[in-house]
Design a protein around this motif. Structure first.
Motif, PDB file in Angstrom:
ATOM      1  N   GLN A  77      46.404  42.466  58.509  1.00 17.30           N
ATOM      2  CA  GLN A  77      46.194  43.908  58.541  1.00 17.30           C
ATOM      3  C   GLN A  77      47.282  44.628  57.759  1.00 17.30           C
ATOM      4  OE1 GLN A  77      47.312  42.100  60.994  1.00 17.30           O
ATOM      5  NE2 GLN A  77      48.905  43.169  62.159  1.00 17.30           N
ATOM      6  N   CYS A  78      46.847  45.625  57.016  1.00 17.45           N
ATOM      7  CA  CYS A  78      47.778  46.539  56.353  1.00 17.45           C
ATOM      8  C   CYS A  78      47.495  47.913  56.931  1.00 17.45           C
ATOM      9  CB  CYS A  78      47.555  46.543  54.842  1.00 17.45           C
ATOM     10  SG  CYS A  78      48.386  47.920  54.019  1.00 17.45           S
ATOM     11  N   PRO A  79      48.193  48.259  58.002  1.00 15.44           N
ATOM     12  CA  PRO A  79      47.909  49.550  58.623  1.00 15.44           C
ATOM     13  C   PRO A  79      48.258  50.726  57.722  1.00 15.44           C
ATOM     14  CG  PRO A  79      49.782  48.464  59.691  1.00 15.44           C
ATOM     15  CD  PRO A  79      49.208  47.483  58.719  1.00 15.44           C
ATOM     16  N   THR A  80      49.245  50.541  56.855  1.00 14.11           N
ATOM     17  CA  THR A  80      49.751  51.668  56.077  1.00 14.11           C
ATOM     18  C   THR A  80      48.829  52.062  54.926  1.00 14.11           C
ATOM     19  OG1 THR A  80      51.959  50.930  56.627  1.00 14.11           O
ATOM     20  CG2 THR A  80      51.790  52.504  54.810  1.00 14.11           C
ATOM     21  N   ALA A  81      48.500  51.092  54.081  1.00 15.39           N
ATOM     22  CA  ALA A  81      47.764  51.435  52.870  1.00 15.39           C
ATOM     23  C   ALA A  81      46.248  51.325  53.054  1.00 15.39           C
ATOM     24  CB  ALA A  81      48.212  50.546  51.716  1.00 15.39           C
ATOM     25  N   TYR A  82      45.801  50.436  53.941  1.00 14.12           N
ATOM     26  CA  TYR A  82      44.358  50.240  54.104  1.00 14.12           C
ATOM     27  C   TYR A  82      43.852  50.865  55.393  1.00 14.12           C
ATOM     28  CZ  TYR A  82      39.828  47.861  54.273  1.00 14.12           C
ATOM     29  OH  TYR A  82      38.489  47.582  54.328  1.00 14.12           O
ATOM     30  N   ASN A  92      45.205  38.219  52.751  1.00 16.21           N
ATOM     31  CA  ASN A  92      44.188  39.189  52.351  1.00 16.21           C
ATOM     32  C   ASN A  92      44.223  40.440  53.222  1.00 16.21           C
ATOM     33  OD1 ASN A  92      42.000  40.561  51.405  1.00 16.21           O
ATOM     34  ND2 ASN A  92      40.473  39.245  52.383  1.00 16.21           N
ATOM     35  N   ASN A  93      44.788  41.499  52.655  1.00 19.62           N
ATOM     36  CA  ASN A  93      44.765  42.784  53.367  1.00 19.62           C
ATOM     37  C   ASN A  93      43.763  43.729  52.720  1.00 19.62           C
ATOM     38  OD1 ASN A  93      46.086  43.411  51.042  1.00 19.62           O
ATOM     39  ND2 ASN A  93      48.067  43.858  51.997  1.00 19.62           N
ATOM     40  N   GLU A  94      42.971  43.213  51.798  1.00 17.69           N
ATOM     41  CA  GLU A  94      41.863  43.937  51.156  1.00 17.69           C
ATOM     42  C   GLU A  94      42.326  45.162  50.358  1.00 17.69           C
ATOM     43  OE1 GLU A  94      39.427  44.440  54.842  1.00 17.69           O
ATOM     44  OE2 GLU A  94      38.158  42.914  53.914  1.00 17.69           O
ATOM     45  N   TYR A 148      45.767  46.745  47.506  1.00 13.21           N
ATOM     46  CA  TYR A 148      47.077  46.615  46.876  1.00 13.21           C
ATOM     47  C   TYR A 148      48.068  47.343  47.781  1.00 13.21           C
ATOM     48  CZ  TYR A 148      45.137  45.109  42.313  1.00 13.21           C
ATOM     49  OH  TYR A 148      44.531  44.428  41.294  1.00 13.21           O
ATOM     50  N   GLY A 149      48.753  46.583  48.610  1.00  8.69           N
ATOM     51  CA  GLY A 149      49.674  47.204  49.559  1.00  8.69           C
ATOM     52  C   GLY A 149      50.908  47.753  48.874  1.00  8.69           C
ATOM     53  N   MET A 150      51.531  46.910  48.090  1.00 12.47           N
ATOM     54  CA  MET A 150      52.837  47.259  47.536  1.00 12.47           C
ATOM     55  C   MET A 150      52.821  48.524  46.691  1.00 12.47           C
ATOM     56  SD  MET A 150      55.696  45.046  45.760  1.00 12.47           S
ATOM     57  CE  MET A 150      56.683  45.214  47.214  1.00 12.47           C
ATOM     58  N   GLY A 172      53.980  41.428  45.342  1.00 16.64           N
ATOM     59  CA  GLY A 172      53.200  42.232  46.275  1.00 16.64           C
ATOM     60  C   GLY A 172      53.941  42.236  47.591  1.00 16.64           C
ATOM     61  N   CYS A 173      53.446  43.007  48.562  1.00 16.05           N
ATOM     62  CA  CYS A 173      54.081  42.990  49.882  1.00 16.05           C
ATOM     63  C   CYS A 173      54.080  41.563  50.413  1.00 16.05           C
ATOM     64  CB  CYS A 173      53.321  43.880  50.849  1.00 16.05           C
ATOM     65  SG  CYS A 173      53.462  45.633  50.484  1.00 16.05           S
ATOM     66  N   SER A 174      52.925  40.913  50.354  1.00 11.89           N
ATOM     67  CA  SER A 174      52.781  39.554  50.864  1.00 11.89           C
ATOM     68  C   SER A 174      53.780  38.611  50.202  1.00 11.89           C
ATOM     69  CB  SER A 174      51.357  39.061  50.617  1.00 11.89           C
ATOM     70  OG  SER A 174      50.873  39.538  49.374  1.00 11.89           O
ATOM     71  N   LEU A 214      61.214  43.823  55.439  1.00 12.52           N
ATOM     72  CA  LEU A 214      60.990  45.203  54.989  1.00 12.52           C
ATOM     73  C   LEU A 214      59.550  45.673  55.195  1.00 12.52           C
ATOM     74  CD1 LEU A 214      63.001  45.199  51.615  1.00 12.52           C
ATOM     75  CD2 LEU A 214      63.572  46.421  53.726  1.00 12.52           C
ATOM     76  N   TRP A 215      58.723  44.820  55.797  1.00 14.47           N
ATOM     77  CA  TRP A 215      57.323  45.218  55.968  1.00 14.47           C
ATOM     78  C   TRP A 215      57.202  46.361  56.967  1.00 14.47           C
ATOM     79  CZ3 TRP A 215      56.922  39.339  56.465  1.00 14.47           C
ATOM     80  CH2 TRP A 215      56.677  38.759  55.204  1.00 14.47           C
ATOM     81  N   CYS A 216      56.136  47.133  56.876  1.00 15.30           N
ATOM     82  CA  CYS A 216      55.909  48.258  57.782  1.00 15.30           C
ATOM     83  C   CYS A 216      55.728  47.747  59.214  1.00 15.30           C
ATOM     84  CB  CYS A 216      54.623  49.001  57.413  1.00 15.30           C
ATOM     85  SG  CYS A 216      54.535  49.541  55.715  1.00 15.30           S
ATOM     86  N   PRO A 217      56.026  48.572  60.169  1.00 13.65           N
ATOM     87  CA  PRO A 217      55.721  48.191  61.557  1.00 13.65           C
ATOM     88  C   PRO A 217      54.223  47.891  61.687  1.00 13.65           C
ATOM     89  CG  PRO A 217      56.991  50.237  61.476  1.00 13.65           C
ATOM     90  CD  PRO A 217      56.614  49.906  60.060  1.00 13.65           C
ATOM     91  N   GLY A 218      53.912  46.778  62.325  1.00 14.11           N
ATOM     92  CA  GLY A 218      52.499  46.445  62.549  1.00 14.11           C
ATOM     93  C   GLY A 218      51.830  45.724  61.401  1.00 14.11           C
ATOM     94  N   CYS A 219      52.566  45.456  60.316  1.00 16.01           N
ATOM     95  CA  CYS A 219      52.001  44.740  59.164  1.00 16.01           C
ATOM     96  C   CYS A 219      51.672  43.296  59.554  1.00 16.01           C
ATOM     97  CB  CYS A 219      53.005  44.745  58.016  1.00 16.01           C
ATOM     98  SG  CYS A 219      52.487  43.742  56.612  1.00 16.01           S
ATOM     99  N   GLY A 220      50.581  42.782  59.037  1.00 15.74           N
ATOM    100  CA  GLY A 220      50.167  41.418  59.396  1.00 15.74           C
ATOM    101  C   GLY A 220      50.851  40.317  58.595  1.00 15.74           C
ATOM    102  N   ASN A 221      51.623  40.685  57.567  1.00 17.04           N
ATOM    103  CA  ASN A 221      52.229  39.653  56.719  1.00 17.04           C
ATOM    104  C   ASN A 221      53.132  38.710  57.509  1.00 17.04           C
ATOM    105  OD1 ASN A 221      50.983  40.509  54.382  1.00 17.04           O
ATOM    106  ND2 ASN A 221      52.677  41.831  53.752  1.00 17.04           N
ATOM    107  N   GLY A 222      53.876  39.278  58.470  1.00 19.28           N
ATOM    108  CA  GLY A 222      54.798  38.455  59.251  1.00 19.28           C
ATOM    109  C   GLY A 222      54.063  37.386  60.059  1.00 19.28           C
TER     110      GLY A 222
HETATM  111  S1  SF4 Z   1      52.012  48.570  52.845  1.00 20.35           S
HETATM  112 FE1  SF4 Z   1      50.632  47.347  54.073  1.00 20.35          FE
HETATM  113  S2  SF4 Z   1      50.935  45.242  53.360  1.00 20.35           S
HETATM  114 FE2  SF4 Z   1      52.667  46.444  52.641  1.00 20.35          FE
HETATM  115  S3  SF4 Z   1      54.227  46.170  54.217  1.00 20.35           S
HETATM  116 FE3  SF4 Z   1      53.119  48.057  54.702  1.00 20.35          FE
HETATM  117  S4  SF4 Z   1      51.528  47.381  56.095  1.00 20.35           S
HETATM  118 FE4  SF4 Z   1      52.273  45.557  55.105  1.00 20.35          FE
END
Ligand code: SF4
Ligand SMILES: Cc1ncc(C[n+]2csc(CCOP(=O)(O)OP(=O)(O)O)c2C)c(N)n1
Ligand SMILES: [Mg+2]
Lengths: 274, 379
Positions: free
Chosen positions: A201-206, A122-124, A126-128, A52-54, A17-25
């Motif tokens: 990387q958290c492209p969406t929130a950070y 560490n996406n620096e 709070y993503g979720m 959290g997202c992670s 369910l992570w955003c496209p381009g999220c580094g968690n994967g």
């Molecule tokens: S909000 Fe950020 S950390 Fe959460 S899934 Fe989207 S890109 Fe990844």
């Protein structure tokens, strides 16, 4: 083509369910590659995460998995390891999960030296919850709760872990994937509390708030700013500027883990170990 | 024959836990519960079990839940402020159905309150402290020997229903010393086991006939997922209204269905009674003396003692209220369980409160004069 690490994922829980381009994967895959490299049994390895997202990663991974409460992964993991020392226990946590709400458990986990491997994504931010500042958001960076730039001084989680007594401390990034796998594998080898910080990387929130560009650009930022420890150590202080940060194995000082020490307690008390 | 021993309530709790198979304890010191942790630290390694002193009460609650999932029978003990800190993870245990026993040796609150002074003011917190709808089992012993038995019962209920069980002690009983003869054998409820293999389609949260799931311990090859999110039988979270409704209802019903079997009460001097004192824990000891004194004056009063606080003894109280001219609820608080008694009595007889919240346990004369007042008001 079936890749060797695919067996470590619950195919029926994917896509994630992570955003496209999220580094968690990337970090999640690095964990299973390290597990594969070390030949840990899937039946005997438990993945524990916070919230959290992670921390969603645990649900995608085909092991016994435990998605705990926000900040509490390390205490749960401590109980698991002490109750059944045959299990390999890996903790997945976020910068907020680990160093804000879970900060006390984190430092005491380091000190106690239970044989756990902690991977902090560490996406620096709070993503979720949509991009609030975390204790690891750098000074001056923007977050929804730091709209004018953060004035809240961040933690260096690796220094914190080392000072608190972790016996293995390393950092890598989602750009340096093979290196990240090695850092995690080293943590799995250490019989004690191992801490690996993985920049993701958290492209969406950070990224968006801080005009970091595309996910690929965020990875390039890691490439350009991460400096291998050996090179970092040779840099004069006036060159350790800007956003540059060191990666690599910072500390490795194996010491008797809690459980081994506790076996001696059982012996001294005259009890029989199971 | 087992020897008589002089023992403290808190020690009896620790010994009962070990007899019931508890092999993991995590805790954080707080008076008046500390002797439980200290006794566990001493006894557990002798029995091959493990003790860990965690950094705070949240950590110790997390540790016992992790240990339980890895196959241990686990327990933690605390008091007021620590009980407050644990609330989120008590809810986690209820939602993820993790067996564990949490002892709360109550002291005066709110906040730091009157440290170590006796109280019974966490009765409603034990029921409703964590957020969300959830069932709970809470038990309150009144003597050292009963503390041992009720601790065994708590561990067994935790395993049988896969639920957190609160052992609601109070300072009076926790620090009481009595001569006890412990039983040589106790019945122990074993960890529930999966009835299917993975290949046969095992799902960790499929309820058994008694509505309780047979969740596998970690490390047995089942690759289960455990979460505090509402989940279906697979253990994975789902956003479905139907499954949310069903799972919350099942959590309640698995305990409601056991019903009377887990609701323990004890009656004294009730055969010809026209009035009843209802009490629990340390207060019931004093109430017993007060009832005897009132009887000596010719008042037909008896004592109904609750051992199971939650689920509440609705039927017992409803039946009682139909027979009595009045019920007096004695508790060391500003009035907590009295509300439940009134609810269950449903107006069938008057229910009065004899509450005390001044750091001091009741003396018999106080309850005795409350009995006199009850009788005078409701002839
Ligand atoms: S909000 Fe950020 S950390 Fe959460 S899934 Fe989207 S890109 Fe990844
Ligand atoms: C006790 C509690 N407080 C707050 C939250 C809300 N919450 C969920 S995730 C989160 C922050 C997660 O940040 P981080 O650990 O950095 O993980 P990320 O989402 O960035 O991977 C917060 C505050 C919660 N679930 N529980
Ligand atoms: Mg984060």
């Amino acid at each position: 083509m079936e890749r060797s690490y695919e067996k470590y994922f619950r195919q029926n829980r994917l896509p994630h369910l992570w955003c496209p381009g999220c580094g968690n994967g990337i970090a999640m895959k690095a964990i299973v590659q390290a597990i594969e490299k070390k030949g840990l049994s899937q039946d005997n390895t438990v993945i524990v995460s916070g919230i959290g997202c992670s921390s969603r990663a645990s649900g995608y991974m085909d092991f016994d998995t435990l998605h705990t409460a926000h900040g509490r992964a390390i205490p749960f993991a401590t109980g698991i390891k002490l109750a059944n020392p045959d299990l390999n226990v890996v903790v997945i946590t976020g910068d907020g999960d680990c160093t804000a709400i879970g900060g006390n458990h984190f430092i005491h986990g380091c000190r106690r030296n239970v044989d756990l491997t902690i991977v902090l994504f560490n996406n620096e931010i709070y993503g979720m919850t949509g991009g609030q500042a975390s204790p690891m958001t750098p000074l001056g960076k923007k977050a929804t709760t730091a709209p004018y730039g953060s004035v809240d001084r961040p933690f260096d989680a690796c220094k914190l872990a080392q000072a608190a007594g972790a016996t293995y401390v390393a950092r890598s990034t989602a750009f340096h994937v093979n290196h990240l796998v090695d850092m995690i594998a080293g943590g799995l080898d250490n019989k004690g509390f191992s801490f690996i910080e993985a920049y993701v990387q958290c492209p969406t929130a950070y990224g968006r708030k801080n005009k970091m560009g595309s996910p690929a650009n965020m990875l390039k930022w890691m490439r350009d700013n991460a400096v291998m420890k050996a090179a970092w150590d040779k840099l004069p202080d006036d060159k350790k500027t800007g956003e540059k940060f060191p990666i690599g194995l910072f500390y490795s000082a194996p010491a008797e883990d809690y459980d081994t020490a506790y076996d001696e307690v059982i012996e001294r008390a005259g009890g029989a170990t199971k | 024959m087992a020897k008589a021993r002089l023992m403290q309530g808190n020690e009896a709790c620790a010994e009962g836990a070990i007899a019931a198979g508890v092999n993991f304890f995590a805790g954080y010191p707080i008076t008046p519960s500390t002797e439980i942790a200290e006794t566990m630290a001493k006894l557990l390694p002798k029995h091959g079990g493990k003790f860990v002193q965690m950094e705070d009460e949240i950590g110790s609650m997390g540790a016992i839940l992790g240990a339980a999932l890895a196959g241990a029978k686990s327990m933690d003990a605390t008091s007021g402020p620590g009980f407050s800190l644990k609330q989120e993870l008590i809810g986690y245990a209820a939602c993820a159905e993790i067996p564990c026993v949490l002892v709360n040796v109550q002291r005066v609150g709110p906040s730091t309150g009157q440290p170590t002074a006796p109280s019974q003011a966490d009765v409603m917190q034990a029921r409703w402290g964590t957020h969300g709808d959830h069932p709970i089992i809470a038990l309150a012993p009144w003597s050292v020997r009963e503390t041992y038995d009720v601790t065994v019962m708590a561990v067994n209920y935790a395993e049988r229903f896969r639920t957190p069980v609160i052992l609601l002690m109070d300072e009076v009983v926790g620090h009481l010393r009595e001569k006890v003869v412990l039983p040589e054998h106790v019945d122990v409820y074993p960890r529930r086991k999966p009835k299917k293999t993975r290949a046969e389609g095992y799902q960790p949260y499929t309820p058994d006939d008694d509505l309780v799931p047979n969740v596998a311990d970690f490390g047995q090859g089942y690759h289960i997922h455990v979460t505090g999110l509402i989940h279906d039988e697979t253990g994975f979270p789902v956003g479905s209204p139907k499954i949310t409704e069903d799972s919350i209802a099942r959590l309640h019903e698995k305990i409601a269905r056991a019903g009377d079997e887990i609701i323990h009460t004890e009656s004294s001097f009730m055969d010809d009674a026209e009035y009843a004192v209802l009490a629990y824990g340390g207060t019931a000891r004093t109430a017993y003396e007060a009832v005897r004194a009132a009887r000596a004056k010719g008042i037909k009063v008896g004592l109904v003692r609750l051992i199971t606080i939650w689920p509440f003894a609705d039927k017992v109280v409803a039946a009682l209220a139909k027979k009595m001219k009045g019920i007096l609820v004695a508790e060391m608080n500003y009035g907590q369980l009295v509300g439940e008694v009134r609810r269950a009595a449903a107006g069938a007889c008057p229910v009065e409160l004899c509450g005390k919240y001044n750091m001091q346990a009741f003396v018999p004369a106080e309850i005795e004069s409350a009995i006199d007042a009850l009788v005078a008001a409701h002839q």
